[in-house]
Write a protein that holds these residues in place. Structure first.
Motif, mmCIF file in Angstrom:
data_model
loop_
_atom_site.group_PDB
_atom_site.id
_atom_site.type_symbol
_atom_site.label_atom_id
_atom_site.label_comp_id
_atom_site.label_asym_id
_atom_site.label_seq_id
_atom_site.Cartn_x
_atom_site.Cartn_y
_atom_site.Cartn_z
ATOM 1 N N HIS A 110 81.298 5.510 -13.638
ATOM 2 C CA HIS A 110 81.588 4.091 -13.881
ATOM 3 C C HIS A 110 82.082 3.373 -12.609
ATOM 4 O O HIS A 110 81.681 2.232 -12.325
ATOM 5 N N HIS A 114 80.803 0.115 -10.298
ATOM 6 C CA HIS A 114 81.551 -1.068 -9.827
ATOM 7 C C HIS A 114 81.357 -1.262 -8.315
ATOM 8 O O HIS A 114 81.184 -2.381 -7.842
ATOM 9 N N SER A 134 90.666 -2.134 -11.368
ATOM 10 C CA SER A 134 90.180 -2.372 -12.735
ATOM 11 C C SER A 134 91.298 -2.113 -13.730
ATOM 12 O O SER A 134 92.460 -1.968 -13.352
ATOM 13 N N GLY A 135 90.915 -2.023 -15.012
ATOM 14 C CA GLY A 135 91.921 -1.776 -16.042
ATOM 15 C C GLY A 135 92.411 -0.334 -16.025
ATOM 16 O O GLY A 135 93.515 -0.046 -16.471
ATOM 17 N N GLY A 136 91.589 0.569 -15.502
ATOM 18 C CA GLY A 136 91.959 1.987 -15.501
ATOM 19 C C GLY A 136 92.159 2.563 -14.114
ATOM 20 O O GLY A 136 92.667 3.681 -13.965
ATOM 21 N N GLY A 161 95.011 -3.779 -13.230
ATOM 22 C CA GLY A 161 94.526 -4.503 -14.427
ATOM 23 C C GLY A 161 95.400 -4.189 -15.637
ATOM 24 O O GLY A 161 95.692 -5.073 -16.457
ATOM 25 N N ASP A 165 97.557 -6.701 -17.968
ATOM 26 C CA ASP A 165 97.468 -6.716 -19.437
ATOM 27 C C ASP A 165 98.841 -6.515 -20.069
ATOM 28 O O ASP A 165 99.176 -7.164 -21.060
ATOM 29 N N GLY A 178 94.496 -10.265 -17.710
ATOM 30 C CA GLY A 178 94.128 -10.655 -16.344
ATOM 31 C C GLY A 178 93.679 -12.101 -16.228
ATOM 32 O O GLY A 178 94.284 -12.902 -15.495
ATOM 33 N N ASP A 182 95.818 -15.156 -14.473
ATOM 34 C CA ASP A 182 95.142 -15.776 -13.329
ATOM 35 C C ASP A 182 95.117 -17.307 -13.498
ATOM 36 O O ASP A 182 95.421 -18.074 -12.571
ATOM 37 N N GLY A 266 87.045 -4.974 -12.508
ATOM 38 C CA GLY A 266 87.319 -6.198 -13.261
ATOM 39 C C GLY A 266 88.291 -7.152 -12.578
ATOM 40 O O GLY A 266 88.130 -8.376 -12.650
ATOM 41 N N ASN A 270 89.638 -11.850 -9.959
ATOM 42 C CA ASN A 270 90.872 -12.634 -9.796
ATOM 43 C C ASN A 270 90.764 -13.642 -8.640
ATOM 44 O O ASN A 270 90.429 -13.280 -7.503
ATOM 45 N N ASP A 299 82.553 -5.172 -16.667
ATOM 46 C CA ASP A 299 81.742 -4.023 -17.062
ATOM 47 C C ASP A 299 80.383 -4.502 -17.572
ATOM 48 O O ASP A 299 80.317 -5.330 -18.484
HETATM 49 O O1 KG4 Z 1 86.472 -3.115 -14.744
HETATM 50 P P1 KG4 Z 1 86.945 -3.643 -16.035
HETATM 51 O O2 KG4 Z 1 86.089 -4.657 -16.763
HETATM 52 O O3 KG4 Z 1 87.217 -2.450 -17.020
HETATM 53 C C1 KG4 Z 1 87.651 -1.221 -16.536
HETATM 54 O O4 KG4 Z 1 86.798 -0.489 -15.985
HETATM 55 O O5 KG4 Z 1 88.863 -0.977 -16.641
HETATM 56 O O6 KG4 Z 1 88.389 -4.266 -15.799
HETATM 57 C C2 KG4 Z 1 89.118 -4.814 -16.844
HETATM 58 C C3 KG4 Z 1 90.438 -5.283 -16.279
HETATM 59 C C4 KG4 Z 1 91.410 -5.733 -17.361
HETATM 60 O O7 KG4 Z 1 92.663 -5.118 -17.123
HETATM 61 C C5 KG4 Z 1 91.484 -7.249 -17.147
HETATM 62 O O8 KG4 Z 1 92.729 -7.812 -17.509
HETATM 63 C C6 KG4 Z 1 91.249 -7.358 -15.655
HETATM 64 O O9 KG4 Z 1 90.248 -6.398 -15.396
HETATM 65 N N1 KG4 Z 1 90.791 -8.686 -15.245
HETATM 66 C C7 KG4 Z 1 91.490 -9.490 -14.408
HETATM 67 C C8 KG4 Z 1 90.763 -10.704 -14.303
HETATM 68 N N2 KG4 Z 1 89.638 -10.586 -15.067
HETATM 69 C C9 KG4 Z 1 89.677 -9.347 -15.634
HETATM 70 N N3 KG4 Z 1 92.661 -9.288 -13.779
HETATM 71 C C10 KG4 Z 1 93.127 -10.290 -13.023
HETATM 72 N N4 KG4 Z 1 92.507 -11.485 -12.882
HETATM 73 C C11 KG4 Z 1 91.329 -11.739 -13.491
HETATM 74 N N5 KG4 Z 1 90.719 -12.911 -13.338
#
Ligand code: KG4
Ligand code: ZN
Length: 330
Positions: A110, A114, A134-136, A161, A165, A178, A182, A266, A270, A299
């Motif tokens: 994954h 990215h 990202s979130g993870g 991320g 959250d 996020g 933002d 993700g 930002n 994603d």
């Molecule tokens: O990559 P992703 O879609 O999923 C994973 O692989 O984890 O990332 C999701 C993360 C979430 O924690 C979300 O809150 C964050 O990306 N995110 C952001 C923004 N858009 C999404 N964080 C900060 N600012 C943003 N604009």
């Protein structure tokens, strides 16, 4: 080479048709509205929704690209990391297609997806450094060759991320945090001060202390009978989080020889982080800096399809015996 790629690691069911790294279609069925009610991704619900969506999304991706199953040369799929039930749904669909159409199966990481999303905006000249947010995951990754990755710095606790959250949840702002923080941060002022993040290794990250500091700030303001200005809290958190990321990036760029720098994941959507990375272009003139378009930060399967071209050449081929993994090294 025409690839059908499937991504289902979290709460988006996505299928793309990618031809020689050109994206012909990229369909994303998001489950966010359902998970919002739970304040985060509910894994069991996510798996069930992937099952409901996957056939329809595959069909839609083919229709939009004006291709049929008979045109395909390979099937690519996210093997991990992610939610295991969600990953399994994509993997089962990919194996079924590969087996029934007698096509090669290409497992893709994954996070590799990215990083490779940046091929939409430029080419990779090595050595390449990626800031993965990202979130993870929150990590700095070096690539010296196609589809070869070395993690040189990573978070000691929460991903950035995840911190976004969790802070949004503390503030009662909803999910995913996020994009909400933002947006609010843009209306905030530099009113609150949050502590600097310290790590033993200057290119590692840490975000749980920052999240706790926001909690302490909220408690202090309540104790002292002051109304909390949520926009200003969002501003303070966002600025400190991005400052933490950029300090590590600048340190890493000063110690590693780098030709290309890319932003991935993700949190790459930002606004404040993107501004800072844009500003970096002026400071490090000879490094090619790539930032994916907003849609490609999230994603989606297009990134898996793009990464699959190198994965197919450089990693062992998949078969109907392979499994998905919730944890997986890059
Ligand atoms: O990559 P992703 O879609 O999923 C994973 O692989 O984890 O990332 C999701 C993360 C979430 O924690 C979300 O809150 C964050 O990306 N995110 C952001 C923004 N858009 C999404 N964080 C900060 N600012 C943003 N604009
Ligand atoms: Zn992701």
């Amino acid at each position: 080479m025409l690839i059908l790629a499937i991504e289902s690691s979290c709460d988006e069911t996505s299928v793309a048709i990618v031809e020689d790294e050109n994206v012909l279609s990229n369909i994303v069925a998001t489950q966010i509205d359902v998970h919002k009610e739970f304040g985060g991704v509910f894994p069991e619900v996510a798996s069930r929704l992937h099952i409901e969506n996957i056939n329809f999304v595959i069909k839609e991706a083919l229709v939009k690209s004006e291709k049929t199953f008979a045109d395909l040369d390979a099937i690519a799929v996210t093997q991990g990391p992610g939610l295991i039930g969600s990953l399994h749904v994509g993997m089962m669909a990919a194996k079924t297609l590969a087996w029934s159409l007698d096509l090669p199966l290409i497992p893709v990481h994954h996070i590799a997806g990215h990083i490779y999303a940046n091929k939409l905006v430029g080419s990779f000249e090595y050595p390449l450094m990626a800031l993965v947010v990202s979130g993870g995951h929150t990590e700095l990754v070096m690539m010296y060759n196609d589809y070869e990755f070395e993690v040189i710095g990573k978070t000691q606790d929460d991903a950035v991320g995840e911190a976004y959250d969790k802070v949004a949840r503390q503030l009662g702002l909803g999910y995913p945090g996020g994009p909400i923080i933002d947006k609010l941060a843009k209306q905030g002022q530099p009113h609150y001060t949050l502590p600097n993040v310290k790590t033993e290794n200057p290119i590692d990250f840490s975000f749980s202390g920052l999240k706790s500091a926001v909690r302490q700030l909220m408690l202090r303001e309540a104790r002292e009978g002051r109304e909390l200005n949520v926009n200003d809290v969002a501003y303070a958190f966002q600025h400190k989080a991005v400052e933490t990321l950029m300090k590590r990036v600048k340190h890493a760029l000063s110690t590693y020889d780098v030709k290309t720098f890319v932003l991935a994941g993700g949190v790459a959507a930002n606004a404040h982080l993107r501004e800072n990375v844009e500003a970096l272009k002026q400071q490090v003139g000879d490094i090619n800096i790539l930032v994916p378009p907003l849609w490609a930060c999230m994603d989606q399967a297009a990134m898996i399809g793009i990464a699959a071209f190198d994965a197919a050449r450089l990693r062992p081929a998949g078969s109907c015996d392979i499994s998905s993994f919730s944890n997986m090294t890059l």
